[in-house]
Motif scaffolding. Sequence first.
Motif, PDB file in Angstrom:
ATOM      1  N   GLU A 141       0.847  -1.194   0.000  1.00  0.00           N
ATOM      2  CA  GLU A 141       0.000   0.000   0.000  1.00  0.00           C
ATOM      3  C   GLU A 141       0.871   1.229   0.000  1.00  0.00           C
ATOM      4  O   GLU A 141       1.922   1.254   0.635  1.00  0.00           O
ATOM      5  N   ASP A 147       0.876   8.689   8.298  1.00  0.00           N
ATOM      6  CA  ASP A 147       1.652   7.581   8.846  1.00  0.00           C
ATOM      7  C   ASP A 147       2.993   8.070   9.367  1.00  0.00           C
ATOM      8  O   ASP A 147       3.437   7.721  10.435  1.00  0.00           O
ATOM      9  N   GLU A 150       2.764  11.062  12.372  1.00  0.00           N
ATOM     10  CA  GLU A 150       2.236  10.825  13.710  1.00  0.00           C
ATOM     11  C   GLU A 150       2.997   9.777  14.513  1.00  0.00           C
ATOM     12  O   GLU A 150       2.672   9.543  15.655  1.00  0.00           O
ATOM     13  N   VAL A 151       3.977   9.130  13.905  1.00  0.00           N
ATOM     14  CA  VAL A 151       4.655   8.081  14.659  1.00  0.00           C
ATOM     15  C   VAL A 151       5.911   8.571  15.351  1.00  0.00           C
ATOM     16  O   VAL A 151       6.633   7.820  15.947  1.00  0.00           O
ATOM     17  N   LEU A 152       6.151   9.869  15.268  1.00  0.00           N
ATOM     18  CA  LEU A 152       7.346  10.511  15.838  1.00  0.00           C
ATOM     19  C   LEU A 152       8.572  10.192  15.010  1.00  0.00           C
ATOM     20  O   LEU A 152       9.200   9.178  15.207  1.00  0.00           O
TER      21      LEU A 152
ATOM     22  N   HIS B 211       9.368   2.180  17.989  1.00  0.00           N
ATOM     23  CA  HIS B 211       7.965   1.870  18.250  1.00  0.00           C
ATOM     24  C   HIS B 211       7.037   2.153  17.075  1.00  0.00           C
ATOM     25  O   HIS B 211       5.855   1.849  17.137  1.00  0.00           O
ATOM     26  N   SER B 212       7.576   2.739  15.993  1.00  0.00           N
ATOM     27  CA  SER B 212       6.695   3.326  14.980  1.00  0.00           C
ATOM     28  C   SER B 212       5.760   2.313  14.314  1.00  0.00           C
ATOM     29  O   SER B 212       4.689   2.658  13.844  1.00  0.00           O
ATOM     30  N   MET B 216       1.075   1.965  13.353  1.00  0.00           N
ATOM     31  CA  MET B 216       0.821   1.750  11.913  1.00  0.00           C
ATOM     32  C   MET B 216       0.107   0.428  11.684  1.00  0.00           C
ATOM     33  O   MET B 216      -0.869   0.343  10.944  1.00  0.00           O
ATOM     34  N   GLN B 219      -3.479   0.444  13.048  1.00  0.00           N
ATOM     35  CA  GLN B 219      -4.434   1.196  12.235  1.00  0.00           C
ATOM     36  C   GLN B 219      -4.932   0.386  11.036  1.00  0.00           C
ATOM     37  O   GLN B 219      -6.088   0.499  10.644  1.00  0.00           O
ATOM     38  N   ARG B 220      -4.068  -0.442  10.461  1.00  0.00           N
ATOM     39  CA  ARG B 220      -4.422  -1.100   9.201  1.00  0.00           C
ATOM     40  C   ARG B 220      -4.919  -2.528   9.355  1.00  0.00           C
ATOM     41  O   ARG B 220      -5.597  -3.041   8.477  1.00  0.00           O
ATOM     42  N   TRP B 275       0.145  10.740  22.858  1.00  0.00           N
ATOM     43  CA  TRP B 275      -0.342  10.481  21.506  1.00  0.00           C
ATOM     44  C   TRP B 275      -1.729   9.854  21.523  1.00  0.00           C
ATOM     45  O   TRP B 275      -2.544  10.132  20.659  1.00  0.00           O
ATOM     46  N   ARG B 284      -5.767   3.370  15.934  1.00  0.00           N
ATOM     47  CA  ARG B 284      -4.444   3.947  16.162  1.00  0.00           C
ATOM     48  C   ARG B 284      -4.226   4.239  17.653  1.00  0.00           C
ATOM     49  O   ARG B 284      -3.138   4.031  18.187  1.00  0.00           O
ATOM     50  N   PHE B 288      -1.216   3.172  20.243  1.00  0.00           N
ATOM     51  CA  PHE B 288      -0.426   4.043  21.120  1.00  0.00           C
ATOM     52  C   PHE B 288      -0.544   3.631  22.582  1.00  0.00           C
ATOM     53  O   PHE B 288       0.402   3.783  23.352  1.00  0.00           O
TER      54      PHE B 288
END
Lengths: 152, 470
Positions: A141, A147, A150-152, B211-212, B216, B219-220, B275, B284, B288
């Motif tokens: 995707e 994306d 917002e994830v820092l 942690h990203s 992500m 959310q999906r 967050w 999401r 967090f």
Amino acid sequence: MAVIKLIVGWMATVAIGFTCMRQQKSTAVEESPASMFFRAVAGLLVILVMFILAPGMQRNIFPGLNLIILQSGLMLLGMGLMQLGTTAEPYLTVFALLSLLSGFEIIHAGLERSSLLTGLLVLVNLGLALVGVYFIGTGVEKGTDQDEEEVL
Amino acid sequence: MTLNTPLLWVLFPLVIAAIVGALYQRKALSIILTVITAFGLALLAVFFPENLTLSIGPIRLVFSESLAILGRQITVKYEMLPFISLIYAMTGLWTLSSWFPNTPVAFRPISLVLTALLTAAAGVEPFLYAAVLIQIAILVSVPMLSQGGGATDRGILRYLTLQTLAMPLILLAGWLLTGVETLPADSPLVGQSTILLGLGFALWLGIFPFHSWIPMVAQRSRPNVVGFLVFLFPTTILVFSLNFFNRYTFLRNLPNLAETLQLFGVVMIVIGGLWTAFQTDLKRAFGFSVLTESGFSLAALGLISQGGLNWLMLLFPLRALGFWLWSFALTALENHAGELTFESVRGIARRFPILSVGLILAQFSIAGMPLLASFPIKLALLSATLNASTAFGVWSFIGNLGLFLFTLRLLFSLLTPEDENTFEKWRPSEKSNEYLPVLIMILILVLLGLFPNNFMDGILNTLTAFTQLQ
């Protein structure tokens, strides 16, 4: 042991390669000359850095390890890391992870010999290749700006 | 007749998973098979006799604790059975929620495979081999995260990449650690191995800045799948990390390790909490809040000398139940509302009141609301953190408020009618298979909040496996 690694490597690359061909996906044609040049220079820099770091690492961390083994392992590790940082294509990501793991396995094989560990790492390599095949089959995707923000 | 415990809790579920995988088109049968296996193994772990001998009528089955493979051993110790019981029971609960439409068909067999592999990882000898088993589990988990076989999300790629990077670090740290035990504390190898270990665990647990992928992926992917993933992996990895503290004296005596763990814990609580507070996407926000929970786990590890391990172990089942209810309610609401943003769930409580109550109470329970399950442990942890350092305590409290704030915003959104100028009637339209599990879980969370000591002591027995940490 080395033959097993060779066969597994073939199997992994053949699985990913054939799936790519069937999906008619090739990023090579989409890549601009500037981008390819950047990758080549970055790759050379990574190799250079690893060759500079290797003797110090051998002295301080891996005293029993042959320098050539350490250099080749670090080179693959570095190239894998570089590719991970410069691509978002699923199959290239998997290739980068396979390169990184190969580099690690070269170093680790010089430090410790264990049939079970080799067998488990073979499973990891094959698993990664299968995940690559799965990714190629499903595509990727396009992410949204949110994306990244917002994830820092 | 002599059998062994790994045969029961590792190989048997793998065989069942293969059968469930083959039966993937028969949804009901595969759910029943997975749920019965998972709950059966959980119950067996609870009631397994200490002398490892099962007597069924005239048949007497004597079990040993180890299974030898290529000169190495997988051991399922009696002391680890409460923990194994927890992860199998939660696997059963989560696969029960897989009857929701759009849950990936691979979820049921993969959930069993993951639990079996992580059970093996918790008991493999030498324990460093667990890193490879965990890596295999990570690879196996990838297909269940793709929603309905759709395109691969970048979060999943990031998840795979970051988790894979951890394995070499842990294995190299393991090699370095073999020599460290005999070295003086000021040897450079001590620092090197600690850094490698720390990096490896930070990657595995999704600690800042790795942690990203968590929000992500949350959310999906489907909430019930994500809920299972974010419970199972961090929980098992944290228990695996206790092996290191148990085995290596230098780690227990390392100066500033407790403060460092607390610092990273507080950073995670603050990042996750802040967050979460400002999210508009419900899935999401779930991601967090996982960061906040990882922070509490790290803070508990940092408070090891004040009894932090007890809080860590007690948090596992409470968090698991809270996450289960949260992900169940999200999955059900996603099926009804399509998307899960504040805008799309506006006024939805008037049509799905029990699901909405379940969602709100799950969030409050995770946040540590009084009278709900996590409250006693969160209160004890926050108090101990405050005693250890005022700054850490205050920041942890502020971070933890994030989920409260988000829940209040969500409550307002769920209750506000779509058109504020017209009166909208309450028309509950949940099915019994949606509201019954929610009601039962709410009751359990309230009971655990009211009588925390009556139900949770069993999980603490797991700590007896780590003799140096008593």
